[in-house]
Design an enzyme around this catalytic site. Structure first.
Site, short mmCIF file in Angstrom:
data_model
loop_
_atom_site.label_atom_id
_atom_site.label_comp_id
_atom_site.label_asym_id
_atom_site.label_seq_id
_atom_site.Cartn_x
_atom_site.Cartn_y
_atom_site.Cartn_z
N CYS A 78 0.87 -1.30 0.01
CA CYS A 78 -0.08 -0.15 -0.13
C CYS A 78 0.83 1.29 -0.12
O CYS A 78 1.91 1.13 0.22
CB CYS A 78 -0.78 -0.04 1.23
SG CYS A 78 -1.96 -1.33 1.45
N GLU A 128 -8.75 7.36 3.46
CA GLU A 128 -8.26 7.46 1.99
C GLU A 128 -9.35 7.10 1.03
O GLU A 128 -10.24 6.24 1.03
CB GLU A 128 -7.12 6.38 1.96
CG GLU A 128 -6.07 6.44 2.86
CD GLU A 128 -5.11 5.41 2.82
OE1 GLU A 128 -3.76 5.78 2.99
OE2 GLU A 128 -5.23 4.07 2.50
#
Length: 206
Positions: A78, A128
């Site tokens: 990520c 996010e």
């Protein structure tokens, strides 16, 4: 401002703030300082790496030194695109830096509008707009110790079991993404697969 250089200090990296639709607002902030109990919505990505030979999934345990969700098992890699950095380039950059895997074959986005916000974990909320990618690799990772504490190859079915394990700590986003990914290729085709060999690293409670 161009893409960040991962050899520079972490506190020089900047994240990109976005709207609920993922559009940049024009604002950026230092990555580490921007993550706290009131983290603003910003741009990120998740990527799932499959081993070309048998479609095993690479999972990683986040290093204990990481500020956000340390010591939890999660998907392969990520990260955050730098200001003005195409997101696909950011995926390749972080895979090379975190995992020592500079070659990603067939990289494509499977969840272009994925968005999530976590509950607090050790005082930090992650928030996010996070497109999700998949790619294939041929080699075992050689991870950066400041990013990855452990890793293993697992079958998709074993990954599903891990996500529901009450003993092992798994990231919020890994669990949340699974509910959507399982219905999309290539993951929907992996659900009837058999277990594959792994590197012997057993996920454990943190």
């Amino acid at each position: 401002m161009g893409p960040v250089n991962d050899t520079t200090a972490l506190d020089t990296e900047r994240i990109v703030y976005v709207t609920e639709d993922g559009e940049p607002t024009g604002e950026t902030a230092p990555k580490l300082a921007a993550h706290h109990e009131n983290t603003r919505l910003h741009l990120a990505f998740s990527c799932y790496l499959l081993r070309s030979s048998d479609q095993a999934l690479l999972i990683t345990s986040r290093a204990a030194s990481k500020k956000v969700w340390p010591r939890v098992w999660t998907n392969s890699v990520c990260g955050h695109p730098a200001p003005d950095e195409p997101i696909e380039e950011a995926v390749r950059r972080r895979a090379a830096f975190e995992l020592g895997l500079p070659r990603l074959d067939g990289l494509r986005c499977v969840l272009p509008a994925y968005r999530y916000s976590t509950p607090p974990f050790e005082g930090v909320i992650e928030n996010e707009f996070c497109p999700v990618f998949v790619a294939w690799v041929d080699d075992d990772p050689a991870p950066h110790p400041d990013e990855v504490g452990d890793w293993r190859w697992v079958s998709w079915n074993d990954y599903a079991l891990l996500l529901n394990d009450d003993v092992t700590d798994v990231s919020y986003w890994a669990k949340d993404q699974f509910s959507q990914l399982k219905d999309f290729e290539p993951f929907s085709s992996l659900q009837n697969g058999t277990s594959v060999r792994d590197n012997g690293a057993e996920p454990s409670s943190t």
